[in-house]
Enzyme design. Sequence first.
Site, PDB file in Angstrom:
ATOM      1  N   ASP A  89      -5.294  -3.197  13.354  1.00 44.41           N
ATOM      2  CA  ASP A  89      -4.596  -4.362  12.801  1.00 44.41           C
ATOM      3  C   ASP A  89      -3.959  -5.299  13.810  1.00 44.41           C
ATOM      4  O   ASP A  89      -3.193  -6.180  13.430  1.00 44.41           O
ATOM      5  CB  ASP A  89      -3.532  -3.882  11.804  1.00 44.41           C
TER       6      ASP A  89
ATOM      7  N   ASP B 299     -10.845  -5.268   5.184  1.00 45.88           N
ATOM      8  CA  ASP B 299      -9.682  -5.974   5.746  1.00 45.88           C
ATOM      9  C   ASP B 299      -9.879  -6.334   7.217  1.00 45.88           C
ATOM     10  O   ASP B 299      -9.299  -7.288   7.728  1.00 45.88           O
ATOM     11  CB  ASP B 299      -8.411  -5.116   5.665  1.00 45.88           C
TER      12      ASP B 299
HETATM   13  N1  GLY Z   1      -4.792  -3.031   5.128  1.00 43.11           N
HETATM   14  C1  GLY Z   1      -4.211  -4.158   4.624  1.00 43.11           C
HETATM   15  C2  GLY Z   1      -4.013  -4.186   3.168  1.00 43.11           C
HETATM   16  O1  GLY Z   1      -3.375  -3.339   2.580  1.00 43.11           O
HETATM   17  O2  GLY Z   1      -4.491  -5.099   2.558  1.00 43.11           O
END
Ligand code: GLY
Length: 418
Positions: free
Chosen positions: A117, A186
């Site tokens: 992330d 994501d």
């Molecule tokens: N991983 C990011 C979300 O929960 O959207």
Amino acid sequence: MISMKEMIKNWLLLLSLGCLMQGCSRSDQPALQDTFAAAQQQYRHLSEQADSLQKFPRTIDAQGQLTGTNEWDWTGGFFPGSLWFIYNQTRNEQTKSEAIKWTEKLEAAKDLDQHHDIGFVMYCSYGNAIKYLDDPAKIQAYKAIILHSANTALKRYDSKVGLIKSWNRKKAWDGTTVWQYPVIIDNMMNLEMLCYASDISGDPKYREVAISHANKTMENHFRADYSTYHVVDYDSTGTAIHQQTNQGYADNSTWARGQAWAIYGFTMMYRETKDPKYLQTAKKAAEYYVNQKNLPEDKIPWWDFNVGQQGYASDVDFSGRGLTEQPRDASAAAITASALIELSGFCSANESEIFLNFAKASLKTLSSPAYTAPLGENGGFILMHSTGSLPHDSEVDVPLIYADYYYLEALSRLKTLN
Ligand code: GLY
């Protein structure tokens, strides 16, 4: 207790948004300024609490108190990023100081390599700072931090697999499958920082990784109808071996926020590369979302599009949760609105109208009292009713910092468009 002055401000805010969403153009610029002025006021409240907590705001607990994270979580960049969006519209010096302070508090995260992330964390903060700050010395330093972060991101890229690994080994909800190289939809959102790193360094390697990741995501994350799997797990040769879910209802269902990340991610990759296959993918993913039969009239999705439907079986037992109605996810609506506004700029007039009208309708709902909290309430966050992860029984029907971030980004994009 909300004061009369705040009530009037709230009312003016809603009036201005009502006008905005009906498609007024030049004349609503002053009205939109009121929206950001209200956001600035709400975020003053949030900043004060963040200062006492010394954490990056994320949501509120059952008592309505702010809860936050340190810089190693995935959400640290959204608070400074939201402050940058507000500052860009209001030019308020205190907001600018707060934005700089919370951006710079993230510096250590340039070495964040325990999950994928880092793009969310560093680009939503430092990336927006570079866009909106007029300070050459700081901008130069921030670019170096972004470049360092991009190098960190590449540590999770295996060229044999061709993707950035999202998480380390993790067990699926089925209780038996152990993912070795899980990649979640994501992860598309981390690619913007890589493209930017190539722009500022002149080194194509970052963009090449982004392109490889996007290409393999296109191959393995989409079903024939352009709905998405949340998690795809790969073997060491880059063959997809599992297509499952972690935050959605079932392996074959469509988690609303996952679909939002897909629309946003492929729109962004088209902007960055002009490769028509990314535009095609973004449009198809967007069509799946906007034509979704199981979408409430007000355009704010249930947390997953397929909950309880025939043919969708969850590995999670939700029976003891006491859910009378499935929760909505305002964050998915905000991400999608922001993505569709950008996508509308790349489409034919007809498609563009469909996507833009959908985005405006979503923003109108989000800006109504059903989703926008009164000033001074909701822990200082703007939007209510998002869902972090229902399978984990975590952050259900709460404010979430990333819902505010993409809402503010969407309004900023709409203002630019107008
Ligand atoms: N991983 C990011 C979300 O929960 O959207």
